[in-house]
Design a protein around this motif. Structure first.
Motif, PDB file in Angstrom:
ATOM      1  N   ASN A 254       0.830  -1.211   0.000  1.00 45.12           N
ATOM      2  CA  ASN A 254       0.000   0.000   0.000  1.00 45.12           C
ATOM      3  C   ASN A 254       0.861   1.257   0.000  1.00 45.12           C
ATOM      4  N   GLN A 255       1.948   1.225   0.780  1.00 42.98           N
ATOM      5  CA  GLN A 255       2.828   2.391   0.806  1.00 42.98           C
ATOM      6  C   GLN A 255       3.517   2.591  -0.538  1.00 42.98           C
ATOM      7  N   GLN A 256       3.933   1.482  -1.152  1.00 44.63           N
ATOM      8  CA  GLN A 256       4.582   1.591  -2.463  1.00 44.63           C
ATOM      9  C   GLN A 256       3.631   2.157  -3.505  1.00 44.63           C
ATOM     10  N   LYS A 257       2.352   1.758  -3.426  1.00 43.28           N
ATOM     11  CA  LYS A 257       1.354   2.310  -4.344  1.00 43.28           C
ATOM     12  C   LYS A 257       1.181   3.807  -4.115  1.00 43.28           C
ATOM     13  N   GLU A 258       1.156   4.209  -2.837  1.00 41.14           N
ATOM     14  CA  GLU A 258       1.016   5.623  -2.503  1.00 41.14           C
ATOM     15  C   GLU A 258       2.217   6.413  -2.999  1.00 41.14           C
ATOM     16  N   ALA A 261       2.015   6.793  -6.745  1.00 44.99           N
ATOM     17  CA  ALA A 261       1.028   7.802  -7.154  1.00 44.99           C
ATOM     18  C   ALA A 261       1.561   9.215  -6.917  1.00 44.99           C
ATOM     19  N   LEU A 262       2.207   9.438  -5.769  1.00 46.97           N
ATOM     20  CA  LEU A 262       2.770  10.762  -5.478  1.00 46.97           C
ATOM     21  C   LEU A 262       3.880  11.122  -6.463  1.00 46.97           C
ATOM     22  N   LYS A 282       4.311  17.020  -2.985  1.00 46.28           N
ATOM     23  CA  LYS A 282       4.203  15.556  -3.070  1.00 46.28           C
ATOM     24  C   LYS A 282       5.574  14.903  -2.850  1.00 46.28           C
ATOM     25  N   GLN A 285       6.438  15.017   0.708  1.00 46.26           N
ATOM     26  CA  GLN A 285       5.630  14.034   1.433  1.00 46.26           C
ATOM     27  C   GLN A 285       6.301  12.665   1.378  1.00 46.26           C
TER      28      GLN A 285
END
Length: 536
Positions: A254-258, A261-262, A282, A285
């Motif tokens: 999930n973190q890798q996907k986030e 996306a950023l 971004k 972040q």
């Protein structure tokens, strides 16, 4: 009692621990698990102050007496078994000498003095001999053996005497490294019950999952150079470890996907004037994120395919009217037994009932006084015992010995199989003549698996194997299409494999045509699966 915080330790350039922490309180029952080479024994050496960590704090309550049982027994001189158990020949004089040295230095308040004094008092107790005899009896010694010189005994029996001495001293913290390796089932059950009621804390390394299930309430796993805590026994740990891995893997994904996306947003809009500030936000972040490492999956057992043996007749072997005695001791009188093709049969019963003798009769390695032993059509028999060092070529390396027994085996396949049975890297080039007893047993076991007979007889095949290797063996034997007759005190192993139980007691053999749970149900011994193995 024991606190380890932010531990860092490297050995030979390899980092074993980094930011690792562990806590053991009074009365705790803790198991330390991890693959061979992970650092379990190194951690014990740190607790015993034989080594110093690179970084971090290791604190012991100054009043804590620590007792340690290593895997291998210490060298002994002329002392008797009872001398070893009471410590009066070596341990007590050494403690007295050290106490005098510390007193001369005025160091009577330091932890070393306090611990040595406590051990000296325990071994100076007027009841120490009676206590030692009780412990020796529980661990399988006969009273007639107490005055035998310990050096005349095997290494396993010497280890029991050292364990007896530890229990006599009643340390506040017991460090046990593979305590069940040299115990028969009755001694193991005695130790298991003793430790359940032990007033001190126990920190142990063990490959016996049933033993850990019965005793421990907490597990520390060495993984990714950390000490990861789990609550419960070994079975609880296995379940929680899988759940933890799945949760960590999901969080990592999930973190890798986030992050992706950023990063995509920043890459797309950093050159667009109206959105450049958002793009930089971004990226910042991403920089502020505490990255979740991809977790290492739990170690899986090595899977390999046993070559299937030639098909034998429906009747693998039969015994008719067998009479067997050792001198005046009659073991069997008029025994009849038939083993059918494809059965996986476990022998259970009290110690001394004749299980190993029955296996040896089937194997044809002992002479009986009367009756017939009749091998079935096309039967190819193999007998695996723990004492088969004479079957190894002393001039062969481990790898050469395995390849010689299975010429069709590729070298990379042989390396993989040897690795799964704890022969790793340069160990495969060791000569068989310098292997330990446990290593010889393991190598013989591998030789059986790569060229199996269609009637396989096995006496305690899981001894000297770690839990993952036992699982590899179990998976291999589950696919084995021949006939298996075996003795084991590993309940998990028995439950996975046995399709038939033979209960041996007082010269009689009773067959139960079902698995181990069926046997326990029929005999009313279901309350304790391990104790049922020795039920009369």
């Amino acid at each position: 009692m024991l606190s380890i915080r932010d531990l860092k330790m490297s050995v030979a350039g390899r980092t074993l621990f980094e930011n690792a922490s562990l806590q053991v309180g009074y009365g705790d029952r803790v198991a330390l698990v991890g693959p061979n080479g992970a650092g379990k024994s190194t951690l014990f050496s740190l607790i015993l102050k034989r080594n110093v960590p690179d970084e971090g704090a290791l604190e012991r309550d100054p009043w804590t007496m620590v007792g340690y049982l290593p895997q291998e027994g210490e060298a002994v001189g002329e002392e008797t078994v009872l001398d070893v158990a009471t410590g009066r020949v070596d341990e007590l004089p050494a403690l007295e000498k050290r106490l005098h040295e510390l007193e001369k230095l005025g160091a009577v308040e330091v932890p070393e003095y306090l611990e040595a004094h406590a051990k000296h008092e325990a071994l100076n107790d007027p009841l120490v001999t009676a206590k030692a005899m009780k412990m020796l009896n529980g661990l399988g010694y006969q009273e007639s053996q107490f005055d035998r010189k310990a050096k005349e005994m095997s290494g396993g029996w010497i280890m029991r005497a050292h364990l007896a001495r530890l229990l006599v001293m009643e340390p506040d913290l017991l460090l046990l490294d593979e305590p069940t390796n040299h115990l028969d089932l009755l001694s193991l059950l005695w130790l298991q019950e003793y430790l359940k009621n032990y007033s001190g804390a126990v920190l142990l390394i063990s490959h016996d999952r049933q033993f850990m299930d019965e005793i421990i309430t907490q597990v520390y796993e060495i993984a990714d150079r950390k000490l990861i805590s789990y609550t419960g026994n070994y079975t609880d740990y296995v379940r929680q470890r899988e759940e933890r891995y799945e949760q960590q893997l999901a969080a990592h994904k999930n973190q890798q996907k986030e992050i992706q996306a950023l990063q995509e947003f920043a890459d797309r809009f950093r050159s667009v004037t109206s959105k450049a500030s958002q793009a930089m936000a971004k990226l910042k972040q991403i920089e502020r994120m505490e990255l979740i490492e991809k977790p290492t999956p739990p170690r899986k057992p090595f899977r390999f395919q046993i070559p299937q043996p030639p098909r034998g007749g429906q009747r693998a072997i039969s015994l008719k009217n067998i009479h067997m005695a050792y001198g005046n001791h009659r073991v069997y009188a008029g025994l009849d037994l038939t083993v059918e093709r494809g059965e996986r049969t476990v022998l259970v019963g009290p110690n001394g009932a004749g299980k190993s003798t029955l296996l040896k009769i089937i194997a044809g390695v002992v002479e009986f006084q009367g009756g017939e032993r009749d091998l079935g059509h096309n039967a190819k028999l193999g007998y695996y015992s723990q004492h088969r060092s004479g079957t190894l070529n002393p001039e062969h390396t481990v790898l050469e010995e395995l390849l010689a027994s299975a010429p069709a085996l590729r070298e990379d396949e042989a390396r993989g199989i040897l690795g799964s049975f704890m022969f790793r890297k340069e160990e495969i080039y060791k000569l068989t003549s310098v292997l330990s007893g446990g290593e010889k047993s393991r190598l013989n076991l591998v030789k059986f698996l790569v060229d199996p007979p269609n009637l396989l007889l096995m006496d305690e095949p899981t001894t000297h194997l770690d839990i993952s290797t036992v699982e590899s063996l179990t998976l291999a034997l589950e696919r084995y299409e021949g006939t298996l007759v075996f003795i084991s005190h590993d309940v998990h192993f028995i439950r996975r494999l046995a399709t038939k139980v033979l209960h041996v007691n007082r010269g009689r053999v009773m067959a139960y045509p079902g698995g181990y749970d069926y046997f326990m149900e029929k005999t009313g011994t279901a309350e304790d699966a391990r104790a049922a193995l020795t039920a009369a």
